[in-house]
Design an enzyme around this catalytic site. Structure first.
Site, PDB file in Angstrom:
ATOM      1  N   CYS A  92     -36.069  -9.929   1.138  1.00 46.64           N
ATOM      2  CA  CYS A  92     -36.004  -8.513   1.508  1.00 46.64           C
ATOM      3  C   CYS A  92     -35.173  -7.785   0.456  1.00 46.64           C
ATOM      4  O   CYS A  92     -34.129  -8.306   0.040  1.00 46.64           O
ATOM      5  CB  CYS A  92     -35.367  -8.367   2.886  1.00 46.64           C
ATOM      6  SG  CYS A  92     -35.230  -6.660   3.427  1.00 46.64           S
ATOM      7  N   HIS A 134     -42.733  -7.756   8.879  1.00 43.78           N
ATOM      8  CA  HIS A 134     -41.422  -7.630   8.234  1.00 43.78           C
ATOM      9  C   HIS A 134     -41.036  -6.158   8.085  1.00 43.78           C
ATOM     10  O   HIS A 134     -39.926  -5.757   8.457  1.00 43.78           O
ATOM     11  CB  HIS A 134     -41.458  -8.323   6.862  1.00 43.78           C
ATOM     12  CG  HIS A 134     -40.195  -8.183   6.075  1.00 43.78           C
ATOM     13  ND1 HIS A 134     -39.361  -9.230   5.793  1.00 43.78           N
ATOM     14  CD2 HIS A 134     -39.600  -7.080   5.522  1.00 43.78           C
ATOM     15  CE1 HIS A 134     -38.314  -8.788   5.112  1.00 43.78           C
ATOM     16  NE2 HIS A 134     -38.445  -7.488   4.919  1.00 43.78           N
ATOM     17  N   GLU A 135     -41.987  -5.344   7.571  1.00 37.93           N
ATOM     18  CA  GLU A 135     -41.666  -3.925   7.338  1.00 37.93           C
ATOM     19  C   GLU A 135     -41.440  -3.183   8.656  1.00 37.93           C
ATOM     20  O   GLU A 135     -40.528  -2.360   8.760  1.00 37.93           O
ATOM     21  CB  GLU A 135     -42.769  -3.244   6.515  1.00 37.93           C
ATOM     22  CG  GLU A 135     -42.966  -3.803   5.113  1.00 37.93           C
ATOM     23  CD  GLU A 135     -41.687  -4.035   4.339  1.00 37.93           C
ATOM     24  OE1 GLU A 135     -40.701  -3.292   4.539  1.00 37.93           O
ATOM     25  OE2 GLU A 135     -41.646  -4.982   3.536  1.00 37.93           O
ATOM     26  N   HIS A 138     -38.072  -3.393  10.255  1.00 34.40           N
ATOM     27  CA  HIS A 138     -37.047  -2.477   9.731  1.00 34.40           C
ATOM     28  C   HIS A 138     -36.963  -1.210  10.592  1.00 34.40           C
ATOM     29  O   HIS A 138     -35.899  -0.603  10.707  1.00 34.40           O
ATOM     30  CB  HIS A 138     -37.368  -2.072   8.285  1.00 34.40           C
ATOM     31  CG  HIS A 138     -36.972  -3.089   7.254  1.00 34.40           C
ATOM     32  ND1 HIS A 138     -35.664  -3.443   7.015  1.00 34.40           N
ATOM     33  CD2 HIS A 138     -37.711  -3.817   6.384  1.00 34.40           C
ATOM     34  CE1 HIS A 138     -35.616  -4.346   6.046  1.00 34.40           C
ATOM     35  NE2 HIS A 138     -36.849  -4.596   5.642  1.00 34.40           N
TER      36      HIS A 138
HETATM   37 NI    NI Z   1     -37.249  -5.939   4.104  1.00 35.88          NI
END
Ligand code: NI
Length: 170
Positions: A92, A134-135, A138
């Site tokens: 990341c 993953h995004e 966030h």
């Molecule tokens: Ni990330």
């Protein structure tokens, strides 16, 4: 990692195609390309909006990964298509120099909107599905180390590479 803005839940975008949204996305693209990222979420540059970008042809950070079409995804909704989970390595841009083995849904449907408010609706699998998860994490204030099951599968990229090369050599 450590900046409290990364732990906050991002707000939905209410109006599309505004100059501010164009500037935000251009800024995110520049950051992602500069750092060779596979994706980026707005909170990573300090903006608490539900905007993510991702995609690449070849990525030096993920040499084995199949290409993912470049996508701007706003107000995303993720739905796993099966209960199948697989583990894979992630890094990341907010956690530089490290890598970890993270469990994710293997197949996924995602919906949302592009910069102009046009709907997006895709069913994907593998690395594409991983990047989206993953995004979108966030946007919920979740960084991938929080999902690692065994912290022995978390470490510095160069040390992990070294260990893997030794394993292959043995
Ligand atoms: Ni990330």
């Amino acid at each position: 990692m450590g900046d409290p803005r990364l732990w906050q839940k991002a707000r939905p975008v209410a109006v599309f195609a505004t100059p501010d949204l164009h500037i935000l996305i251009a800024d995110m693209e520049e950051t992602m390309h500069h750092l060779d990222g596979a994706g980026l979420a707005a909170p990573q540059i300090g903006v608490g909006l539900r905007v993510v970008i991702f995609g690449f042809e070849n990525n030096p950070r993920y040499p084995e990964a199949e290409s993912v079409p470049y996508t701007v995804l706003i107000n995303p909704v993720l739905t796993p298509l099966t209960d199948e989970v697989e583990e894979g390595w992630e890094g990341c841009l907010s956690v530089p120099g490290l890598r970890g083995l993270v469990p994710r849904w293997r197949t996924l449907r995602y919906t949302g909107f592009d910069l102009f408010g046009n709907p997006i609706d895709r069913s994907v699998e593998g690395f594409h599905a991983r990047v989206v998860q993953h995004e979108c994490d966030h946007l919920e204030g979740i960084l991938y180390p929080m999902r690692i099951r065994d912290l022995r599968s978390f470490g510095f990229t160069d040390v992990l590479d070294l260990a893997q090369n030794q394993e292959t050599a043995d």
